[in-house]
Write an enzyme that holds these catalytic residues in place. Structure first.
Site, short mmCIF file in Angstrom:
data_model
loop_
_atom_site.label_atom_id
_atom_site.label_comp_id
_atom_site.label_asym_id
_atom_site.label_seq_id
_atom_site.Cartn_x
_atom_site.Cartn_y
_atom_site.Cartn_z
N GLY A 70 -10.78 18.24 1.91
CA GLY A 70 -10.18 16.92 2.00
C GLY A 70 -10.48 16.17 3.27
O GLY A 70 -9.95 15.07 3.50
N GLU A 84 -14.58 12.33 1.93
CA GLU A 84 -14.47 11.78 0.59
C GLU A 84 -15.62 12.28 -0.28
O GLU A 84 -16.63 12.80 0.21
CB GLU A 84 -14.51 10.25 0.65
CG GLU A 84 -13.42 9.62 1.48
CD GLU A 84 -12.04 9.75 0.85
OE1 GLU A 84 -11.97 9.98 -0.38
OE2 GLU A 84 -11.04 9.61 1.57
N LYS A 114 -8.05 -1.00 8.37
CA LYS A 114 -8.97 -1.46 9.42
C LYS A 114 -9.67 -2.76 9.09
O LYS A 114 -10.14 -3.46 9.98
CB LYS A 114 -10.00 -0.37 9.71
CG LYS A 114 -9.42 0.90 10.31
CD LYS A 114 -10.47 1.94 10.57
CE LYS A 114 -10.97 2.60 9.29
NZ LYS A 114 -9.96 3.43 8.64
N GLY A 168 0.85 -1.18 0.00
CA GLY A 168 0.00 0.00 0.00
C GLY A 168 0.89 1.23 0.00
O GLY A 168 1.51 1.56 1.01
N PHE A 169 0.99 1.89 -1.15
CA PHE A 169 1.88 3.05 -1.25
C PHE A 169 1.09 4.27 -1.68
O PHE A 169 1.49 5.04 -2.54
CB PHE A 169 3.03 2.75 -2.21
CG PHE A 169 4.27 3.60 -1.95
CD1 PHE A 169 4.92 3.52 -0.74
CD2 PHE A 169 4.76 4.47 -2.92
CE1 PHE A 169 6.05 4.30 -0.49
CE2 PHE A 169 5.88 5.24 -2.69
CZ PHE A 169 6.53 5.16 -1.47
N GLY A 170 -0.07 4.42 -1.03
CA GLY A 170 -0.87 5.63 -1.22
C GLY A 170 -0.48 6.66 -0.18
O GLY A 170 0.68 6.77 0.21
N ASP A 219 -17.16 3.73 9.47
CA ASP A 219 -15.75 3.84 9.83
C ASP A 219 -15.58 3.68 11.34
O ASP A 219 -14.68 2.98 11.81
CB ASP A 219 -15.20 5.19 9.36
CG ASP A 219 -13.79 5.45 9.87
OD1 ASP A 219 -12.86 4.78 9.40
OD2 ASP A 219 -13.63 6.32 10.75
N LYS A 231 -13.68 0.71 13.96
CA LYS A 231 -12.77 1.02 15.06
C LYS A 231 -13.32 0.50 16.39
O LYS A 231 -12.56 0.07 17.26
CB LYS A 231 -12.54 2.53 15.12
CG LYS A 231 -11.83 3.06 13.88
CD LYS A 231 -11.85 4.57 13.81
CE LYS A 231 -11.17 5.06 12.54
NZ LYS A 231 -11.27 6.52 12.34
N GLU A 250 -1.78 -0.16 15.81
CA GLU A 250 -1.93 1.17 16.40
C GLU A 250 -2.60 2.15 15.44
O GLU A 250 -3.43 2.97 15.85
CB GLU A 250 -0.55 1.71 16.81
CG GLU A 250 -0.60 3.03 17.56
CD GLU A 250 -1.27 2.88 18.92
OE1 GLU A 250 -2.42 3.36 19.07
OE2 GLU A 250 -0.66 2.31 19.83
#
Length: 343
Positions: free
Chosen positions: A209, A212, A128, A10-12, A223, A227, A152
């Site tokens: 930002g 979304e 998540k 994941g390189f976003g 979301d 969590k 974390e």
């Protein structure tokens, strides 16, 4: 000097945040932790998985990402078309999984985590999905393999929530948790408390930002549900499903309700709540009109906060950023350092 080989899938936004921290904090890691982290592999959905035995050059990776160029242009790399293939064919000490969160079946992240653990790699998550849908299985697998599975960054980004309750509060019997765990909804409700309408503030949050283009996961509470499930597993050792969390988002909260709450000396916040009643764990995510003496009532804007209620420490509240490129990358970095101490 302890050398740790790190794989990053994941390189976003988040993955690049971690990479930047590894670059800018390289001297600190060596000086304070006697730790040299070599980023040996990176993958994203567009360019597949690249690997370099002696380590990748982070500055080159970040430049390629900024220019939207294929990561395969990095000199001297081996390449696989999929992250899973590359992960299976290579070795590292730690996997940092930072792909997008999928709360339907947790893929592809779940397969990445499962494969890494089966290969004897430690894992840290920003995603998540695997933690929310398969925490019991993955924690068991990590124990069987004698490795760590840390997450974390999944709750309040780099603000130290999970490490605080599991390590800093070791020995405290926690009986309830309440938190503001989504910056988008808190930003909207904070602005509504100043007299602005929901639709106007949502559009502003999207422009800045914070939200979304499709804000459903945030404003409908999904979301925060994810969590909440993660907190249930790590704080209470109880593995519940997202459907077991009573959920109500903020789309039905009106300006009139917010203003009436203010007249009553209260502020409406989207609150994640976990409480133990005997053997039963009650879990909910819903708008709550908090009295002003509640510390969560004063958490504004995109900030997050969480309160733990326990025995020997009656009330502990932690507040800080719950999202962001470097902030979430910091959560991953903290886990990497914690894991490295045990190697």
């Amino acid at each position: 000097m302890k050398k740790v080989r790190l794989s990053l899938i994941g390189f976003g936004v988040v993955g690049q945040g971690l990479a930047e921290l590894l670059q800018t904090k390289r001297d600190l890691l060596r000086r304070e932790y006697d730790l040299d982290v070599a980023l040996v592999s990176v993958a994203n959905s567009r360019h597949g998985f690249i690997y370099r035995e002696e380590g990748l050059d982070i500055a080159t990776l970040l430049e390629l990402a900024a220019r939207r160029q294929p990561l395969t242009q990095h000199p001297g790399v081996r390449h696989w078309s999929s992250a899973l293939e590359g992960l299976q064919a290579t070795q590292a000490d730690i996997l940092a999984e930072a792909t997008w969160t999928n709360l339907r079946d947790a893929e592809p992240g779940l397969s990445h985590v499962r494969t890494a653990l089966q290969q004897g790699m430690h894992v840290t998550l920003a995603n998540k999905g695997p933690a929310a849908l398969a925490a019991s299985e993955l924690l068991d697998l990590a124990r069987q393999q004698g490795v760590q599975f840390r997450m974390e960054a999944t709750v309040m980004a780099g603000t130290p929530v999970l490490s605080t309750v599991r390590e800093g509060m070791a020995g405290v019997e926690v009986h309830a948790v309440r938190g503001i765990l989504n910056g988008t909804t808190n930003y909207i409700l904070s602005a509504m408390a100043q007299g602005r309408g929901y639709a106007e503030v949502l559009a502003e949050a999207q422009a800045q930002g914070y939200a979304e283009a499709d804000p459903t996961a945030d404003v409908e509470g999904y979301d925060v549900v994810a969590k909440t499930v993660i907190l249930a597993a790590l704080v209470f050792g109880q593995f519940i499903k997202p459907a077991q969390v009573q959920r109500q988002g903020i789309t039905g909260v009106t300006l009139e309700q917010v203003q009436q709450a203010a007249r009553d000396g209260r502020r409406i916040k989207l609150i994640a709540s976990l409480s133990r009643d005997g053997e039963q764990l009650q879990a909910s995510v819903e708008p709550v009109a908090l009295p002003l003496e509640d510390p969560l009532a004063h958490v504004d804007g995109a900030m997050n906060a969480i309160t733990f209620h326990g025995d020997s420490l009656s009330t502990v509240t932690i507040s800080g950023p719950g999202a962001g490129r470097l902030q979430t990358g910091q959560g991953l970095l903290a886990d990497v350092i914690a894991i490295a101490k045990t190697l």
